[in-house]
Enzyme design. Structure first.
Site, PDB file in Angstrom:
ATOM      1  N   CYS A  94       0.870  -1.168   0.000  1.00 42.93           N
ATOM      2  CA  CYS A  94       0.000   0.000   0.000  1.00 42.93           C
ATOM      3  C   CYS A  94       0.912   1.224   0.000  1.00 42.93           C
ATOM      4  O   CYS A  94       1.980   1.191  -0.622  1.00 42.93           O
ATOM      5  CB  CYS A  94      -0.976  -0.014   1.172  1.00 42.93           C
ATOM      6  SG  CYS A  94      -0.240  -0.236   2.804  1.00 42.93           S
ATOM      7  N   TRP A  95       0.543   2.292   0.667  1.00 41.84           N
ATOM      8  CA  TRP A  95       1.363   3.517   0.611  1.00 41.84           C
ATOM      9  C   TRP A  95       2.617   3.392   1.476  1.00 41.84           C
ATOM     10  O   TRP A  95       3.725   3.616   1.021  1.00 41.84           O
ATOM     11  CB  TRP A  95       0.521   4.712   1.030  1.00 41.84           C
ATOM     12  CG  TRP A  95       1.297   5.966   1.305  1.00 41.84           C
ATOM     13  CD1 TRP A  95       1.268   6.709   2.445  1.00 41.84           C
ATOM     14  CD2 TRP A  95       2.220   6.643   0.440  1.00 41.84           C
ATOM     15  NE1 TRP A  95       2.108   7.786   2.355  1.00 41.84           N
ATOM     16  CE2 TRP A  95       2.712   7.773   1.122  1.00 41.84           C
ATOM     17  CE3 TRP A  95       2.688   6.391  -0.850  1.00 41.84           C
ATOM     18  CZ2 TRP A  95       3.632   8.658   0.566  1.00 41.84           C
ATOM     19  CZ3 TRP A  95       3.625   7.272  -1.406  1.00 41.84           C
ATOM     20  CH2 TRP A  95       4.076   8.380  -0.700  1.00 41.84           C
TER      21      TRP A  95
END
Length: 346
Positions: A94-95
C-alpha cells in the site's frame, strides 16, 4: 503466511510473483510500481472518509468504519487475486506498508496464500527509485540533428549487445511539437520516473549505457535532474546527416498525418520560428509541399539543438561521424567503432 520484505527483496521477486497494489485508484494512477495490478481496498471517496474519521474520532473508530466499508468487497478482492495468482504466491503493498496491505495479507493467508508485504510500501519504492538516479553511471550519448535517425540507430545498437534505454519510447513522445502523434496518453511525471528506474535496474552499472541526446524535457515530462546532469557530462557520438536525407526521413514519418494536425503543431513553435516563416511553412503544408515546409521548420530545430550542444561542459567530449545514407546497421557498427576508442578517454 505473511512475510515482511524490504525493497531489495521485493525487487528481486518482481519477476517471480505478481504484485498487487491495494491503494486507491487515484494513488495508483499518479504513480505505481511498473507491472503492479491495482486492486483497491478502499475507493478514493472511502479513503478520504476514513482519513477524516481518523482525525476526528481516532484510530479505533476509523478501523471499525474501514471494516464496515471493506467487508462487502472481501470476496471480490480474493477472487480477483486468485485469478492473478492461481499458485497463491503474491506480493502486496500500500502507501507505507501499513494497515491496507497487512489486512489483505491476513485475509489471503487465511485463504491459503503465501504473501509478501513490502516494508514501507510504495513510499519505499519511490525513495529507492529516486536514489537510483543519484548514482553516477557510465553513459554514452548518441547525438544528431532532427531527422538523423537517432532513434533507429540507438535501438540498432542492441544488436551489438550494447545497453540502451529509449527515453522517447518510455515517455510515449518523440520529443518535439510534432512528437505526440498517435501516442498513448502521456504518463505522469512520477510514473515516467518509475518506469525509467525499472529500466535502469535492468542494466549493468559496470557497462556503458547508451541514451539518445535529449533536451531536459520530452513532451510534458522531465528527465530526472541527477540523470540529466550525468548525461550532460557524458561523451557524445554526433551523427552528421545531410539535410536532404533528414527531410526525407521526417516527411516519410509525418507525411501521412492530416494537414490540420501538422498546422496546429506548427503554431506551437510559431513564436520561435517567426511569423513569416510560419506563414510560408503553413502554406507549403496546405499545398502538400511537406519537404519545403520541413526545411523551414528545421531551421528552428537545428538552431535549438546546436545551442544545446554548445552548452556541454567539454566540447572535446563530442565525436563526429558523417554519414550520407540510412543504412542503420552499418552506421551502428561505425558508432561502436568510435565508441570503443573514446570510452576510457578522460
Amino acid at each position: 503466511m505473511e512475510n515482511i520484505i524490504d525493497i531489495k527483496q521485493f525487487l528481486e521477486y518482481k519477476t517471480k510473483y505478481p504484485i498487487i497494489d491495494v491503494r486507491s485508484q487515484s494513488e495508483y494512477l499518479k504513480g505505481h510500481i511498473p507491472g503492479a495490478v491495482n486492486i483497491p481496498v478502499l475507493t478514493d471517496e472511502e479513503r478520504h472518509k476514513i482519513g477524516f474519521i481518523y482525525k476526528k474520532n481516532g484510530r479505533d473508530y476509523a478501523i471499525l468504519k474501514g471494516l464496515e466499508l471493506v467487508g462487502p468487497n472481501l470476496r471480490s478482492i480474493v477472487s480477483r487475486i486468485q485469478k492473478i495468482s492461481p499458485e497463491k504466491n503474491i506480493m502486496l503493498h500500500c502507501w507505507r506498508g501499513g494497515m491496507r496491505s497487512s489486512s489483505v495479507s491476513w485475509l489471503l493467508n487465511f485463504c491459503g496464500f503465501n504473501s509478501f508485504v513490502l516494508n514501507g510500501g510504495y513510499k519505499s519504492f519511490r525513495n529507492y527509485a529516486l536514489q537510483l538516479f543519484e548514482k553516477p553511471r557510465k553513459i554514452l550519448i548518441l547525438g544528431g540533428k532532427t531527422g538523423s535517425g537517432k532513434t533507429h540507430l540507438i535501438n540498432m545498437l542492441c544488436q551489438f549487445e550494447e545497453q540502451i534505454i529509449d527515453l522517447e519510447k518510455l515517455a510515449f513522445h518523440k520529443g518535439s511539437a510534432f512528437g505526440g502523434y498517435e501516442q498513448p496518453k502521456s504518463l505522469t511525471q512520477e510514473q515516467f520516473e518509475n518506469e525509467l528506474a525499472f529500466k535502469l535496474m535492468e542494466t549493468n552499472e559496470n557497462k556503458y549505457l547508451w541514451l539518445e541526446d535529449e533536451s531536459r524535457t520530452i513532451g510534458s515530462l522531465s528527465i530526472p535532474n541527477p540523470l540529466w546532469e550525468n548525461m550532460r557530462k557524458a561523451k557524445v557520438i554526433f551523427i552528421e546527416v545531410p539535410i536532404n536525407i533528414r527531410v526525407e526521413n521526417i516527411v516519410s514519418e509525418y507525411g501521412l498525418y492530416e494537414k490540420e494536425k501538422l498546422q496546429t503543431s506548427l503554431q506551437e513553435i510559431s513564436k520561435r520560428l517567426g511569423g513569416l516563416n510560419t506563414k510560408i511553412a503553413d502554406e507549403y503544408i496546405s499545398n502538400n509541399q511537406l519537404d519545403k515546409a520541413c526545411e523551414i521548420i528545421l531551421q528552428y530545430y537545428d538552431k535549438a539543438y546546436l545551442c544545446g550542444l554548445s552548452r556541454r561542459e567539454n566540447s572535446e567530449n563530442i565525436y563526429y561521424l558523417s554519414i550520407n545514407n540510412n543504412h542503420y546497421y552499418d552506421t551502428a557498427g561505425k558508432i561502436i567503432e568510435i565508441a570503443s576508442t573514446v570510452k576510457d578517454k578522460n
